[in-house]
Design an enzyme around this catalytic site. Structure first.
Site, PDB file in Angstrom:
ATOM      1  N   GLU A  58      49.046  47.283  48.473  1.00  0.00           N
ATOM      2  CA  GLU A  58      48.916  46.608  47.177  1.00  0.00           C
ATOM      3  C   GLU A  58      47.732  47.095  46.348  1.00  0.00           C
ATOM      4  O   GLU A  58      47.823  47.225  45.124  1.00  0.00           O
ATOM      5  CB  GLU A  58      48.826  45.094  47.385  1.00  0.00           C
ATOM      6  CG  GLU A  58      50.084  44.456  47.939  1.00  0.00           C
ATOM      7  CD  GLU A  58      50.210  44.545  49.456  1.00  0.00           C
ATOM      8  OE1 GLU A  58      51.225  44.079  49.998  1.00  0.00           O
ATOM      9  OE2 GLU A  58      49.270  45.076  50.098  1.00  0.00           O
ATOM     10  N   PHE A  83      48.984  38.645  47.753  1.00  0.00           N
ATOM     11  CA  PHE A  83      48.548  40.033  47.837  1.00  0.00           C
ATOM     12  C   PHE A  83      48.048  40.556  46.492  1.00  0.00           C
ATOM     13  O   PHE A  83      47.097  41.332  46.434  1.00  0.00           O
ATOM     14  CB  PHE A  83      49.688  40.911  48.352  1.00  0.00           C
ATOM     15  CG  PHE A  83      50.337  40.383  49.600  1.00  0.00           C
ATOM     16  CD1 PHE A  83      49.560  39.872  50.634  1.00  0.00           C
ATOM     17  CD2 PHE A  83      51.717  40.372  49.745  1.00  0.00           C
ATOM     18  CE1 PHE A  83      50.146  39.372  51.788  1.00  0.00           C
ATOM     19  CE2 PHE A  83      52.307  39.867  50.889  1.00  0.00           C
ATOM     20  CZ  PHE A  83      51.528  39.369  51.918  1.00  0.00           C
ATOM     21  N   HIS A 109      56.136  34.195  44.413  1.00  0.00           N
ATOM     22  CA  HIS A 109      55.920  33.441  45.651  1.00  0.00           C
ATOM     23  C   HIS A 109      54.544  32.771  45.684  1.00  0.00           C
ATOM     24  O   HIS A 109      53.833  32.806  46.671  1.00  0.00           O
ATOM     25  CB  HIS A 109      56.093  34.347  46.868  1.00  0.00           C
ATOM     26  CG  HIS A 109      57.500  34.829  47.059  1.00  0.00           C
ATOM     27  ND1 HIS A 109      58.101  35.683  46.160  1.00  0.00           N
ATOM     28  CD2 HIS A 109      58.413  34.582  48.032  1.00  0.00           C
ATOM     29  CE1 HIS A 109      59.338  35.949  46.564  1.00  0.00           C
ATOM     30  NE2 HIS A 109      59.547  35.278  47.680  1.00  0.00           N
ATOM     31  N   ASP A 117      57.073  30.235  54.844  1.00  0.00           N
ATOM     32  CA  ASP A 117      56.177  31.387  55.050  1.00  0.00           C
ATOM     33  C   ASP A 117      54.777  30.948  55.482  1.00  0.00           C
ATOM     34  O   ASP A 117      54.010  31.739  56.027  1.00  0.00           O
ATOM     35  CB  ASP A 117      56.072  32.227  53.772  1.00  0.00           C
ATOM     36  CG  ASP A 117      57.337  33.036  53.529  1.00  0.00           C
ATOM     37  OD1 ASP A 117      58.251  32.984  54.368  1.00  0.00           O
ATOM     38  OD2 ASP A 117      57.404  33.722  52.485  1.00  0.00           O
ATOM     39  N   ARG A 167      58.987  30.956  44.045  1.00  0.00           N
ATOM     40  CA  ARG A 167      60.133  31.251  44.904  1.00  0.00           C
ATOM     41  C   ARG A 167      61.201  30.158  44.798  1.00  0.00           C
ATOM     42  O   ARG A 167      62.399  30.440  44.837  1.00  0.00           O
ATOM     43  CB  ARG A 167      59.655  31.351  46.359  1.00  0.00           C
ATOM     44  CG  ARG A 167      60.776  31.533  47.376  1.00  0.00           C
ATOM     45  CD  ARG A 167      60.226  31.386  48.785  1.00  0.00           C
ATOM     46  NE  ARG A 167      61.215  31.722  49.804  1.00  0.00           N
ATOM     47  CZ  ARG A 167      61.011  31.556  51.109  1.00  0.00           C
ATOM     48  NH1 ARG A 167      59.857  31.064  51.533  1.00  0.00           N
ATOM     49  NH2 ARG A 167      61.946  31.861  51.971  1.00  0.00           N
TER      50      ARG A 167
END
Length: 313
Positions: A58, A83, A109, A117, A167
């Protein structure tokens, strides 16, 4: 009664990029091996020559985006919020923010609603991190209509932009034909005199639901959608706070450094007002179904109603 339409803003992001690709030949999209999840794969399918998968790297992707922007391109760097704002923070700050390059960051997300997650991916700190970077615009759209309008506005805007997408499927409450998006301008969705509910992102629809319940209980709540956290609409916030005398902020983000903090910054200087913040407290999330987690962390209409009632007692 018409069925409620729901759509994840990450899908809106991918669709918007593909639509805008025809109009803007300098629009390029970068992803970090997550094109299926961030929905940038929609753009990739249509414009493969303008799509670059930078792999699970990233920070390097942000550097590539900076390079593209330096040559006059309009790069959209896309990955999960954890990220984009966390792992790549130093590159975003020094290679994009410091030279004020025309890079757009599509962070999907975000928040507790990443669900199963778990804590490592539930980024509740990204708005706080991004709003501290000088010159960075921070946008957190509430539904499909607003998300697509935000992406379109970001293409036209000169300078770095951080866009936050979810999400979980969100209720679409804005009207596509009449909706108008302007960076830095909040939207008063409902007039009220007893309390101002200032919400952003996924929480805007919950604030509207809460206002309906509060009205039935004799509390006239004003609802304001702050889609742009930075620059924030100071005039609208001050005007509403001066009218109601009480402000309740609601966000799917930490109560430290996010919307609530931004609102407090404004009001402490220009209109001292009682403010209560609903968001993720000083804690990490955990794995679980998104809808259940939102309820558990108080990110729901019921908790907004409960808190607003207590503020009006």
């Amino acid at each position: 009664m018409a069925d409620v339409i729901k759509k994840a803003t990450r899908e809106s992001y991918g669709e918007a990029l593909a639509e805008l690709g025809d109009k803007y030949p300098d629009l390029y999209v970068l992803d970090a091996d997550l094109a299926a999840a961030t929905k940038t794969g929609i753009f990739k399918k249509k414009f493969p020559e303008r799509f670059f998968d930078c792999g699970i790297a990233e920070a390097n992707m942000m550097g590539v985006a900076a390079g593209l922007a330096a040559t006059g391109k309009i790069p959209f760097a896309s990955t999960f919020a954890m990220f984009a704002s966390g792992r790549a923070y130093e590159i975003v700050r020094n290679s994009i923010g410091y030279p004020h390059l025309n890079v757009k960051i599509g962070a999907t997300h975000a928040g507790i609603s990443v669900g199963e997650d778990g804590a490592t991916h539930q980024c509740n700190e990204d708005i706080a991190l991004m709003r501290t970077i000088p010159g960075m615009t921070v946008i957190n759209p509430a539904d499909d209509v607003e998300a697509k309008a935000a992406v379109a506005a970001a293409v036209e805007y000169q300078g770095p932009v951080y866009m936050r997408f979810g999400r979980l499927a969100a209720e679409v409450f804005n009207d596509k034909d009449s909706y108008k998006f302007e960076i830095g301008k909040g939207i008063r969705l409902r007039e009220g005199k007893d309390i101002s509910i200032v919400a952003t992102g996924l929480m805007v629809s919950q604030a509207l639901k809460a206002a309906d319940i509060l009205a039935a209980n004799g509390v006239d709540a004003e609802v304001i959608n702050i889609h742009t956290i930075k620059p924030i609409d100071e005039e609208l916030i001050v005007e509403s706070a001066a009218k109601t005398g009480k402000v309740l902020t609601v966000e799917e983000h930490s109560i430290i450094g996010g919307l609530g903090s931004a609102v407090c910054d404004v009001l402490s200087q220009k209109c001292p007002t009682r403010v209560v913040k609903i968001g993720v407290n000083d804690e990490f999330g955990h794995s679980g179904p998104a809808a259940k987690l939102l309820e558990q962390f108080g990110l729901c209409a019921d908790n907004i109603v409960k808190t607003a009632k207590a503020m009006n007692e």
